[in-house]
Design an enzyme around this catalytic site. Structure first.
Site, PDB file in Angstrom:
ATOM      1  N   ARG A   9     -39.218   6.718  -2.149  1.00  0.00           N
ATOM      2  CA  ARG A   9     -39.581   8.031  -1.596  1.00  0.00           C
ATOM      3  C   ARG A   9     -38.227   8.812  -1.492  1.00  0.00           C
ATOM      4  NH1 ARG A   9     -38.865   8.294   4.037  1.00  0.00           N
ATOM      5  NH2 ARG A   9     -39.661  10.396   4.125  1.00  0.00           N
TER       6      ARG A   9
ATOM      7  N   ASN B 282     -35.647  10.765   1.352  1.00  0.00           N
ATOM      8  CA  ASN B 282     -35.255  11.627   2.525  1.00  0.00           C
ATOM      9  C   ASN B 282     -34.073  12.541   2.408  1.00  0.00           C
ATOM     10  OD1 ASN B 282     -35.908  12.544   5.077  1.00  0.00           O
ATOM     11  ND2 ASN B 282     -35.124  10.538   6.106  1.00  0.00           N
TER      12      ASN B 282
END
Lengths: 320, 358
Positions: free
Chosen positions: B234, B236
């Site tokens: 993912r 960030n």
């Protein structure tokens, strides 16, 4: 998840251990090393049983550091749904099979000062890999292993020869039973308890330990349940728009898969939680057989674990 | 000893691939090709989501081409890491029960780098007798796998001194994950020394808004099911003034005031979008979970060379909820950022997806 990488293996060896148990060894088809794993892990074995797809979880019993092959031991269940019978009757050396990557729901807490292991029958298998792992690192353990009789005590000889001071065996036919209260009372602080065996044994061991004040974080158990047989029932898959009949010897998950719907799963034994599915409507009764949902969740009836649970007495509608 | 990082850069080394640059002092860090940057926004607005996808090799010429990305900043980042560790050894810690997980991650990294970058790395194995060659860092090490006495550091620190990205190792027990080992020298203002030993909900406690949305409960449930052989990733992101890899709470007095140095004239050069490409791996021997937080920096000047990214970054920064801009530490400079970025947003629609040309 259902779509992850699998291990393509060939059956390297099939060895009868005793009247009920047979050991299978798998090696990578391309001759490469298999992934290392951690003691207590299992793999899901995919079987093509004359057109019926079966996926059964079995604990890995070989040394986790030995990447040349995996070994499992399968106990024949003559009254079961057929997975163990398929393994015993049809799996031969040279056959190509497919395994999941190892998954561990019964791992050793690496901070424990000592591991107290209690095994019943075929529940010995995860301890074999855990003991191999601990033997490499010098971890302290003590194993209490109950079987019906010496002939059915798989691997007892091997364990007692390798660890004469750490392995204690008990035989039901001779009326022997673990003096559990005494064993539990003699453990040093920081000991973690691991139990694997029949349902009644697990409940007895955990219940006794809790009553004696063992911290819940120090208690570990594993029981894979085979999907129970039951009455056929009808299920509607709301998301994919199918209506299916689940056969008496078929699990709900197997029926969903047979209809071509790709549903998530991991352990297929009611333990891991991966296949959790929303119940939209149930005209009859939900028959929960899993260890994942809390008793409150099971009573609410808003979720079901299709790998082991069923419905009876009316149509079930689920979000799949 | 082989890990002292006194490199003499020469344009001839590795065909000049690796840049000789700094993340401190004169800040000579640059991206030769900004289009290689993992731009994190796949749409024109941003809100927390679990946003996890399988970590599989992706498009050629991007940061996703291989499982572990070794880019032109490799040697410079490892040099910077060695400096941080020399000043503060507590930036790398491993609790005693995590040694096996350290070997797991060493094996994962050595196998991946030797497979994907054979021109730079090689691994020869004869049982547990291993020989590891890291040509960019000038390392040739023979050691015994699983015997920590044969390496100059513990297995985790040894491989982390040769690997871009901060990593944490999570032990799994009691139905949650515990941050019991890690290294943090390129972090967005969090402290390993403070967080070590905490569980998943404890170390995420400061994040605003996400708890209300139940995101951490769902993310933990997902991670506990993470399988070996099926890593996930993912993004960030945050903002950093100057290309600082090491923005640690421990050294805030050294870098915090740099936020006040941004002006309309220098913002394109000084203001950097900081992206973390986070990937998660189930480790085989220890059953622990490795979390790789790989930091990429690109200046606003570099980002707006891609028209789609310039438009989109303007919209994301402009519309971000105030709590998030505060948490990410750029509420002070947001008006300046929005004003400067607005020059690159003509209001045209943007295509969905991250990539520059989609």
């Amino acid at each position: 998840m259902s779509g992850v990488a699998k291990l393509a293996v060939r059956v390297a060896d099939v060895v009868p251990v005793n009247d009920l148990v047979t050991r299978f060894r798998f090696e990578a088809r391309d001759g490469s090393l298999l992934p290392a794993f951690s003691g207590g892990a299992h793999t899901v074995v995919e079987m093509d049983d004359h057109g019926t797809r079966r996926l059964n979880p079995y604990s890995l019993m070989s040394d986790p550091g030995d990447r040349s092959g995996y070994e499992i031991s399968v106990r024949r269940d003559d009254a079961g749904r057929g997975g163990s019978l398929f393994m015993h009757r049809h799996v031969r050396p040279g056959m190509e099979m497919v395994l999941s990557h190892p998954v561990n729901l019964f791992g050793l807490d690496s901070r424990a000062r000592k591991y107290l292991m209690i095994a019943g029958g075929i529940g010995i298998t995860p301890f074999l890999s855990q003991i191999a792992q601990l033997s490499r690192t010098g971890g302290r353990f003590e194993l209490h292993y109950a079987a019906r009789n010496p002939a059915l005590g798989s691997y007892m000889d091997r364990l007692q020869a390798a660890h004469p001071d750490r392995v204690q065996c008990y035989f039901d036919d001779d009326g022997q039973q673990i003096d559990l209260a005494r064993v539990l009372s003699r453990q040093p602080i920081g000991t973690h308890l691991y139990v694997c065996g029949p349902k009644g044994m697990i409940a007895w061991v955990l219940g006794t330990a809790e009553r004696m004040g063992w911290p819940p974080q120090s208690l570990h158990s594993e029981e894979f349940i085979a999907p129970p047989v039951g009455q056929p029932f009808t299920v509607e898959l709301a998301a994919s728009g199918h209506t299916l009949n689940v056969g008496a010897a078929q699990s709900l998950l197997e029926a969903i898969e047979a209809s071509g719907v790709d549903a998530p799963y991991l352990c297929r034994g009611g333990a891991c939680g991966q296949c959790e599915t929303k119940v939209i409507r149930c005209d009859g009764q939900l028959l929960h057989n899993d260890h994942w949902l809390t008793p409150e969740e099971q009573a609410e009836g808003r979720k079901i674990m299709p790998c082991v649970s069923r419905a009876a007495g009316g149509t079930l509608v689920i979000d799949r | 000893m082989s890990l002292d990082y006194k490199f003499a850069f020469s344009p001839d080394h590795f065909d000049g691939f690796f840049r000789d640059e700094t993340f401190r002092g004169d800040f000579t860090y640059r991206n030769t090709d900004p289009r290689r940057f993992p731009f994190p926004f796949d749409r024109d607005d941003y809100m927390y989501a679990v946003n996890i996808e399988p970590h599989v090799p992706g498009r050629k010429g991007t940061a996703f081409e291989h499982l572990l990305d070794v880019d032109e900043h490799y040697i410079a980042e490892m040099t910077d890491r060695a400096k941080v560790l020399a000043e503060d050894p507590l930036r790398c810690q491993s609790l005693p029960h995590m040694e096996l997980a350290g070997w797991d991650v060493l094996e994962l990294i050595m196998e991946a780098k030797a497979r994907d970058y054979p021109q730079w790395f090689s691994l020869e194995r004869d049982g547990n007798r291993w020989r590891w060659i890291n040509r960019p860092l000038g390392i040739d090490e023979s050691f015994t796998f699983l015997d920590a006495s044969t390496l100059p550091y513990g297995p985790f620190e040894y491989i982390m001194r040769q690997t871009q990205g901060d990593w944490t190792l999570q032990d799994e027990r009691e139905g949650t994950l515990w941050m019991d080992a890690g290294i943090a020298t390129s972090q967005a203002d969090w402290s390993l020394d403070f967080d070590i030993g905490m569980n998943f909900h404890e170390w995420h406690a400061p994040v605003p808004m996400a708890h209300e949305k139940g995101i951490f409960d769902r993310a933990l449930k997902f991670l506990l099911k993470l399988q070996h052989g099926a890593p996930v990733r993912r993004f960030n992101w945050t903002m950093t003034v100057n290309p600082l890899l090491d923005t640690a709470p421990e050294t805030y007095p050294k870098w915090g005031t740099m936020k006040t140095s941004v002006t309309p004239e220098n913002i394109g050069r000084k203001q950097h979008l900081r992206v973390e490409l986070q990937s998660l791996y189930r480790l085989p021997r220890s059953n622990a979970i490795a979390f790789d937080i790989r930091c990429y920096l690109a200046s606003f000047d570099e980002i707006v060379t891609v028209p789609k990214w310039g438009r989109r970054l303007h919209r994301v920064v402009r519309d971000l909820p105030e709590e998030l801009a505060t948490y990410k530490g750029f509420i002070r400079n947001r008006p300046l950022m929005v004003e400067w970025l607005s020059q690159y947003d003509d209001g045209a629609p943007t295509s969905s997806g991250w990539f520059a040309d989609d």
